[in-house]
Write a protein that holds these residues in place. Sequence first.
Motif, PDB file in Angstrom:
ATOM      1  N   GLY A 273       0.811  -1.220   0.000  1.00  0.00           N
ATOM      2  CA  GLY A 273       0.000   0.000   0.000  1.00  0.00           C
ATOM      3  C   GLY A 273       0.841   1.266   0.000  1.00  0.00           C
ATOM      4  N   ARG A 274       2.016   1.204   0.581  1.00  0.00           N
ATOM      5  CA  ARG A 274       2.921   2.353   0.611  1.00  0.00           C
ATOM      6  C   ARG A 274       3.778   2.420  -0.655  1.00  0.00           C
ATOM      7  N   GLY A 275       3.717   1.389  -1.483  1.00  0.00           N
ATOM      8  CA  GLY A 275       4.549   1.349  -2.682  1.00  0.00           C
ATOM      9  C   GLY A 275       5.959   0.856  -2.412  1.00  0.00           C
ATOM     10  N   ASP A 276       6.168   0.224  -1.262  1.00  0.00           N
ATOM     11  CA  ASP A 276       7.494  -0.295  -0.914  1.00  0.00           C
ATOM     12  C   ASP A 276       7.660  -1.693  -1.488  1.00  0.00           C
ATOM     13  N   ARG A 277       8.859  -1.984  -1.973  1.00  0.00           N
ATOM     14  CA  ARG A 277       9.116  -3.280  -2.592  1.00  0.00           C
ATOM     15  C   ARG A 277       9.434  -4.365  -1.569  1.00  0.00           C
ATOM     16  N   HIS A 278       9.944  -3.948  -0.412  1.00  0.00           N
ATOM     17  CA  HIS A 278      10.314  -4.918   0.614  1.00  0.00           C
ATOM     18  C   HIS A 278       9.592  -4.612   1.919  1.00  0.00           C
ATOM     19  N   ILE A 279       9.440  -5.631   2.737  1.00  0.00           N
ATOM     20  CA  ILE A 279       8.822  -5.487   4.045  1.00  0.00           C
ATOM     21  C   ILE A 279       9.928  -5.218   5.052  1.00  0.00           C
ATOM     22  N   GLY A 280       9.816  -4.110   5.759  1.00  0.00           N
ATOM     23  CA  GLY A 280      10.798  -3.765   6.776  1.00  0.00           C
ATOM     24  C   GLY A 280      10.208  -3.880   8.167  1.00  0.00           C
ATOM     25  N   ASP A 281      11.037  -3.667   9.170  1.00  0.00           N
ATOM     26  CA  ASP A 281      10.527  -3.754  10.546  1.00  0.00           C
ATOM     27  C   ASP A 281       9.462  -2.700  10.798  1.00  0.00           C
ATOM     28  N   GLU A 282       9.531  -1.571  10.080  1.00  0.00           N
ATOM     29  CA  GLU A 282       8.517  -0.533  10.237  1.00  0.00           C
ATOM     30  C   GLU A 282       7.138  -1.018   9.797  1.00  0.00           C
ATOM     31  N   HIS A 283       7.091  -1.870   8.787  1.00  0.00           N
ATOM     32  CA  HIS A 283       5.813  -2.410   8.325  1.00  0.00           C
ATOM     33  C   HIS A 283       5.243  -3.394   9.348  1.00  0.00           C
ATOM     34  N   ILE A 284       6.125  -4.172   9.977  1.00  0.00           N
ATOM     35  CA  ILE A 284       5.673  -5.100  11.022  1.00  0.00           C
ATOM     36  C   ILE A 284       5.117  -4.306  12.193  1.00  0.00           C
ATOM     37  N   LEU A 285       5.799  -3.234  12.588  1.00  0.00           N
ATOM     38  CA  LEU A 285       5.313  -2.406  13.692  1.00  0.00           C
ATOM     39  C   LEU A 285       3.950  -1.808  13.359  1.00  0.00           C
ATOM     40  N   LEU A 286       3.795  -1.265  12.168  1.00  0.00           N
ATOM     41  CA  LEU A 286       2.495  -0.713  11.771  1.00  0.00           C
ATOM     42  C   LEU A 286       1.417  -1.795  11.786  1.00  0.00           C
ATOM     43  N   ALA A 287       1.769  -2.992  11.326  1.00  0.00           N
ATOM     44  CA  ALA A 287       0.798  -4.089  11.310  1.00  0.00           C
ATOM     45  C   ALA A 287       0.344  -4.462  12.716  1.00  0.00           C
ATOM     46  N   LEU A 288       1.242  -4.355  13.692  1.00  0.00           N
ATOM     47  CA  LEU A 288       0.864  -4.659  15.077  1.00  0.00           C
ATOM     48  C   LEU A 288      -0.175  -3.686  15.610  1.00  0.00           C
ATOM     49  N   THR A 289      -0.238  -2.486  15.043  1.00  0.00           N
ATOM     50  CA  THR A 289      -1.186  -1.477  15.517  1.00  0.00           C
ATOM     51  C   THR A 289      -2.416  -1.351  14.631  1.00  0.00           C
ATOM     52  N   ALA A 290      -2.467  -2.095  13.535  1.00  0.00           N
ATOM     53  CA  ALA A 290      -3.518  -1.919  12.531  1.00  0.00           C
ATOM     54  C   ALA A 290      -4.829  -2.628  12.862  1.00  0.00           C
ATOM     55  N   GLY A 291      -4.912  -3.301  13.969  1.00  0.00           N
ATOM     56  CA  GLY A 291      -6.147  -3.980  14.332  1.00  0.00           C
ATOM     57  C   GLY A 291      -6.270  -4.073  15.835  1.00  0.00           C
ATOM     58  N   PRO A 292      -7.361  -4.629  16.296  1.00  0.00           N
ATOM     59  CA  PRO A 292      -7.538  -4.763  17.741  1.00  0.00           C
ATOM     60  C   PRO A 292      -6.645  -5.853  18.312  1.00  0.00           C
ATOM     61  N   GLY A 293      -6.424  -5.793  19.607  1.00  0.00           N
ATOM     62  CA  GLY A 293      -5.645  -6.820  20.282  1.00  0.00           C
ATOM     63  C   GLY A 293      -4.809  -6.243  21.394  1.00  0.00           C
ATOM     64  N   VAL A 294      -4.227  -7.122  22.166  1.00  0.00           N
ATOM     65  CA  VAL A 294      -3.456  -6.719  23.341  1.00  0.00           C
ATOM     66  C   VAL A 294      -2.261  -5.861  22.947  1.00  0.00           C
ATOM     67  N   VAL A 295      -1.495  -6.274  21.953  1.00  0.00           N
ATOM     68  CA  VAL A 295      -0.293  -5.535  21.573  1.00  0.00           C
ATOM     69  C   VAL A 295      -0.664  -4.139  21.071  1.00  0.00           C
ATOM     70  N   ALA A 296      -1.681  -4.049  20.229  1.00  0.00           N
ATOM     71  CA  ALA A 296      -2.120  -2.740  19.733  1.00  0.00           C
ATOM     72  C   ALA A 296      -2.586  -1.857  20.889  1.00  0.00           C
ATOM     73  N   GLU A 297      -3.288  -2.450  21.833  1.00  0.00           N
ATOM     74  CA  GLU A 297      -3.771  -1.698  22.990  1.00  0.00           C
ATOM     75  C   GLU A 297      -2.618  -1.201  23.861  1.00  0.00           C
ATOM     76  N   VAL A 298      -1.651  -2.068  24.113  1.00  0.00           N
ATOM     77  CA  VAL A 298      -0.492  -1.676  24.925  1.00  0.00           C
ATOM     78  C   VAL A 298       0.282  -0.558  24.230  1.00  0.00           C
ATOM     79  N   LEU A 299       0.499  -0.698  22.922  1.00  0.00           N
ATOM     80  CA  LEU A 299       1.206   0.349  22.193  1.00  0.00           C
ATOM     81  C   LEU A 299       0.423   1.660  22.232  1.00  0.00           C
ATOM     82  N   ALA A 300      -0.888   1.601  22.025  1.00  0.00           N
ATOM     83  CA  ALA A 300      -1.712   2.816  22.060  1.00  0.00           C
ATOM     84  C   ALA A 300      -1.657   3.473  23.436  1.00  0.00           C
TER      85      ALA A 300
END
Length: 194
Positions: A141-168
Amino acid sequence: MFERFSEGARSVVTGAVGHAERLDADTVTDEHMLLALLDREGTRASFAFASLGIRDRRTSVEHALADARRRGGLSKADAEALAGIGIDVGRIVSKVEETHGEGALRADATDGRPRRRRFARRGFTPGAKGTLEKSLRIAVGRGDRHIGDEHILLALTAGPGVVAEVLADHGATYGTLERTMFGGTPPSAPPATG
């Protein structure tokens, strides 16, 4: 999909496996990926953690994750929803721990006997696999060719759940992370799915 992971993202995945092993967990979870991200230095994700003050509050993050494990993996939002129908999760946890010992509701709790593993390899939970798949969608979606740690971090916050809640709770939402790591608004934030 793994071939699209950058070296940093691969390090997060192997670091998550290492955290699962140290915590004697049967499977690798989103929590383990968050801990592996917190270990990294010199990356976009580590920059975001430092900018948002999360690196200095790692102990607080770890305590919040431990509290969720103690509640059997329920987020605070889940506990509040149950309270709305008259179920007091805190009271249930206390009663179970009175009878069976502290941490008895943890998903990885045992009855005191050492665990025996048939296989040394730990698999990923469906939620953790979903996070990795979501990181691919975010990168694309960002137009990036590779998945970086930043994409994993964003994915952890992109939905409900304990990790997203703790980060928020620590100031790291999808939006704040997006602005911190990339500046500006996201080109296409993924829908909040679990």
